[in-house]
Design a protein around this motif. Structure first.
Motif, short mmCIF file in Angstrom:
data_model
loop_
_atom_site.label_atom_id
_atom_site.label_comp_id
_atom_site.label_asym_id
_atom_site.label_seq_id
_atom_site.Cartn_x
_atom_site.Cartn_y
_atom_site.Cartn_z
N ALA A 43 0.81 -1.11 0.02
CA ALA A 43 0.14 0.13 -0.11
C ALA A 43 1.14 1.21 -0.16
O ALA A 43 2.08 1.35 0.81
CB ALA A 43 -0.71 -0.10 1.39
N ASP A 44 0.50 2.11 -1.03
CA ASP A 44 1.31 3.53 -0.92
C ASP A 44 0.99 4.29 0.53
O ASP A 44 -0.47 4.51 0.97
CB ASP A 44 0.95 4.17 -2.06
N ALA A 45 1.99 4.60 1.23
CA ALA A 45 1.61 5.33 2.46
C ALA A 45 0.94 6.67 2.39
O ALA A 45 0.07 7.12 3.31
CB ALA A 45 3.13 5.81 3.24
N GLN A 46 0.84 7.21 0.95
CA GLN A 46 0.20 8.55 0.84
C GLN A 46 -1.44 7.90 0.80
O GLN A 46 -2.22 9.15 1.20
CB GLN A 46 0.37 8.87 -0.54
N ASP A 59 8.60 4.09 10.58
CA ASP A 59 10.24 4.12 10.39
C ASP A 59 10.25 4.53 8.71
O ASP A 59 10.31 3.60 7.91
CB ASP A 59 10.78 2.81 10.40
N PRO A 60 9.89 5.53 8.34
CA PRO A 60 9.81 6.16 6.94
C PRO A 60 11.11 6.10 6.31
O PRO A 60 12.42 6.03 6.85
CB PRO A 60 9.41 7.49 6.97
N PRO A 61 10.82 6.28 4.83
CA PRO A 61 12.44 6.30 4.18
C PRO A 61 13.25 7.82 4.53
O PRO A 61 12.34 8.88 5.00
CB PRO A 61 12.00 6.32 2.70
N TYR A 62 14.33 7.93 4.34
CA TYR A 62 15.30 8.99 4.66
C TYR A 62 15.65 9.63 3.45
O TYR A 62 16.94 9.33 2.96
CB TYR A 62 16.27 8.41 5.91
N TYR A 68 15.85 1.85 -1.54
CA TYR A 68 15.08 0.67 -1.05
C TYR A 68 14.53 -0.43 -2.29
O TYR A 68 14.96 -1.41 -2.39
CB TYR A 68 13.76 0.87 -0.26
N ARG A 100 6.16 5.51 -6.92
CA ARG A 100 5.57 6.12 -6.00
C ARG A 100 6.42 6.02 -4.86
O ARG A 100 5.97 6.41 -3.63
CB ARG A 100 4.20 5.53 -5.49
N GLU A 101 7.83 5.28 -4.86
CA GLU A 101 8.66 5.30 -3.54
C GLU A 101 8.87 6.59 -3.09
O GLU A 101 9.30 7.45 -3.89
CB GLU A 101 9.81 4.44 -4.14
N LEU A 102 8.80 6.97 -1.71
CA LEU A 102 9.17 8.27 -1.42
C LEU A 102 10.69 8.15 -1.13
O LEU A 102 11.06 8.12 0.16
CB LEU A 102 8.40 8.37 -0.12
C1 SAM Z 1 13.62 3.18 6.97
S1 SAM Z 1 12.64 1.74 5.84
C2 SAM Z 1 11.92 0.79 6.95
C3 SAM Z 1 12.56 -0.15 7.47
C4 SAM Z 1 11.86 -1.29 8.53
N1 SAM Z 1 11.66 -0.42 9.74
C5 SAM Z 1 12.85 -2.28 8.71
O1 SAM Z 1 13.53 -2.45 9.93
O2 SAM Z 1 12.86 -3.31 7.96
C6 SAM Z 1 11.47 2.70 4.97
C7 SAM Z 1 10.64 1.92 4.12
O3 SAM Z 1 9.51 2.73 3.67
C8 SAM Z 1 9.20 2.08 2.25
N2 SAM Z 1 8.89 3.32 1.36
C9 SAM Z 1 9.23 3.86 0.48
N3 SAM Z 1 8.11 4.58 -0.19
C10 SAM Z 1 6.86 4.24 0.22
C11 SAM Z 1 5.46 4.40 0.09
N4 SAM Z 1 5.19 5.50 -0.75
N5 SAM Z 1 4.66 3.73 0.78
C12 SAM Z 1 4.88 3.13 1.70
N6 SAM Z 1 6.23 2.49 1.99
C13 SAM Z 1 7.23 3.16 1.45
C14 SAM Z 1 10.46 1.60 1.75
O4 SAM Z 1 10.40 0.59 0.74
C15 SAM Z 1 11.38 1.22 3.32
O5 SAM Z 1 11.16 -0.18 3.21
#
Ligand code: SAM
Length: 451
Positions: A43-46, A59-62, A68, A100-102
């Motif tokens: 699912a897209d977080a948005q 734990d969002p992307p940085y 990723y 849609r990857e953030l």
């Molecule tokens: C910092 S990592 C989380 C890692 C996790 N806590 C772990 O220990 O494995 C951020 C995650 O956000 C995901 N992500 C990136 N864009 C996203 C989006 N639009 N919707 C949902 N998840 C997304 C990435 O794929 C990645 O797995």
């Protein structure tokens, strides 16, 4: 070709061995609660709806730290072959979905500006979505672990990824009610090898900002920072009920209490009536790491070090600086922190300082000297010896530590990794050093005497 890391022997019976890894995974599984079942879905977080009325910790992307989806492709193609029939919903696409990857990926979005705009817009939308859906009785916690410091403009250091991320959190309607630096990263992970990599995550504790939040002026904001940050900084470096924040994390950790003030308002207004940017707020907060309240000799050394490092400079310049700082080259030489002759001057490195130094008989002990003697003792003779030295100058413990933090931050900003490491090591070893000091006969540090 340059090889940085040797491959493990996967049958060696130690860490990295397949069997040992499997055994560790089984141990973890055995400890997990068995009453609830987990769920994985795409699912897209948005626009996801799974956070509805839930307690959310995420734990969002940085920013641009980890690609990723690209990394996941490495495993995905193999997993898909075996699991597509079992989880058709998860493995529908040939490769991991990317659009849609953030993440702020300049290659994917054409350039850095587009990448930043995409990240900021998407992250704001994703966090607004969480702010709307999460259970209102509980705060939302967001993990942030991204170290990036760049010197920008003339009023201090700012951090692009962090800044963009905070902007998104605040625009999404959250106020920060707390920030907790937490040790989350393994010290022996590959990223930490030979670098000053981040050792903690910052957990942002967020609540929806009051709908009727007011605005304040820049002046009022600065007044509040002045009232709160010095104490927050002291708590972080000394540690109270919490352990002290490692120097490597301090510049970032201090942002928390500062942003707590900034984000509780609908806006902080500049003199021209425009809302203050997150960047400006961060720069104002960062200034608190650069306060000069050391003795005159130490102030000289700090400024000289900032300009020259350990290199030799001109005597004339040293003389002018010494005067400005209320000391003299002769005094500094007597203090044992510089070497001067033939028209030049340089700071003495810790390794050049005398091993038989006695702080009790030395009539002039700048904190600079005390700190570098401590580093010398720690490196040459270990924690107990450094502790024994500290026991002979207990009143200097706090300034020594403050200076180590200060120098660490300076070296970081300059990109002097080798120098930074020495200061970081002393702070990291501090509790052991203090133990050594009390074993050597001095009753604990002042901070532990609650009178
Ligand atoms: C910092 S990592 C989380 C890692 C996790 N806590 C772990 O220990 O494995 C951020 C995650 O956000 C995901 N992500 C990136 N864009 C996203 C989006 N639009 N919707 C949902 N998840 C997304 C990435 O794929 C990645 O797995």
């Amino acid at each position: 070709m340059l090889w940085d890391f040797a491959e493990n022997n996967i049958f060696a019976g130690a860490a990295g061995d397949y069997y040992v890894s499997l055994e560790n995974m089984v141990k973890a599984l055995e400890q997990l609660p068995t009453t609830a079942s987990g769920k994985a879905l795409h699912a897209d977080a948005q626009e996801q709806e799974i956070s509805k009325s839930k307690v959310v910790s995420t734990d969002p992307p940085y920013y641009d730290n980890v690609p990723y989806a690209d990394l996941a492709d490495f495993f995905y193609v193999w997993l898909r072959r075996s699991l597509r029939e079992i989880y058709p919903g998860l493995y529908a696409t040939i490769a991991v979905p990317k659009t849609r990857e953030l993440v702020a990926d300049a290659l994917r979005h054409g350039n850095r500006e587009n990448a930043e705009a995409f990240f900021l817009g998407g992250m704001t939308q994703a966090i607004s979505n969480i702010a709307e859906e999460a259970h209102p009785a509980f705060p939302v916690t967001i993990y942030y672990a991204f170290k990036q410091a760049e010197t920008k403009g003339d009023i201090g250091t700012s951090s692009t990824g962090w800044e963009t991320f905070l902007d998104a959190v605040i625009r999404a309607g959250f106020a920060l009610t707390g920030t907790w630096p937490m040790r989350t990263e393994l010290s022996n992970r590959m990223r930490g090898s030979e670098s000053n990599a981040l050792a903690s995550s910052i957990v942002l504790v967020c609540r929806k900002r009051d709908a009727d939040a007011t605005t304040v002026s820049r002046r009022e904001f600065i007044r509040e920072l002045n009232a709160v940050l010095p104490e927050a900084l002291m708590d972080m470096t000394r540690g109270g009920i919490n352990s002290p924040v490692a120097p490597v994390d301090l510049s970032q950790a201090i942002i928390g209490p500062g942003m707590a003030i900034f984000s509780q308002y609908a806006a902080v207004l500049e003199a021209d009536g425009k809302p203050m940017s997150v960047r400006t707020a961060l720069q104002l907060i960062n200034r608190f790491l650069a306060e000069d309240d050391f003795d005159h000799d130490t102030q000289f050394c700090l400024h000289w070090f900032e300009g020259q490092g350990w290199a030799t400079g001109k005597y004339g310049e040293a003389d002018v600086l010494a005067r400005a700082k209320g000391t003299s080259v002769t005094g500094l030489t007597e203090a044992g922190v510089v070497e001067s002759g033939k028209g030049d001057l340089r700071l003495l490195k810790w390794a050049e300082m005398p091993r038989d130094w006695n702080p009790e008989t030395d009539a002039r002990v700048p904190v600079w000297e005390a700190l570098h003697q401590m580093i010398r003792a720690l490196n040459q003779d270990g924690e107990a010896a450094a502790g024994a030295l500290l026991a002979r100058m207990p009143a200097r413990a706090e300034p020594i530590r403050a200076l180590a933090y200060r120098l660490y931050t300076l070296c970081e900003r300059k990109g002097w990794a080798e120098e930074a490491r020495a200061y970081n090591e002393l702070i990291t070893a501090w509790s052991g050093v203090e133990r050594g000091a009390s074993e050597a006969g001095v009753v604990g540090a002042q901070s532990s005497l609650d009178i």
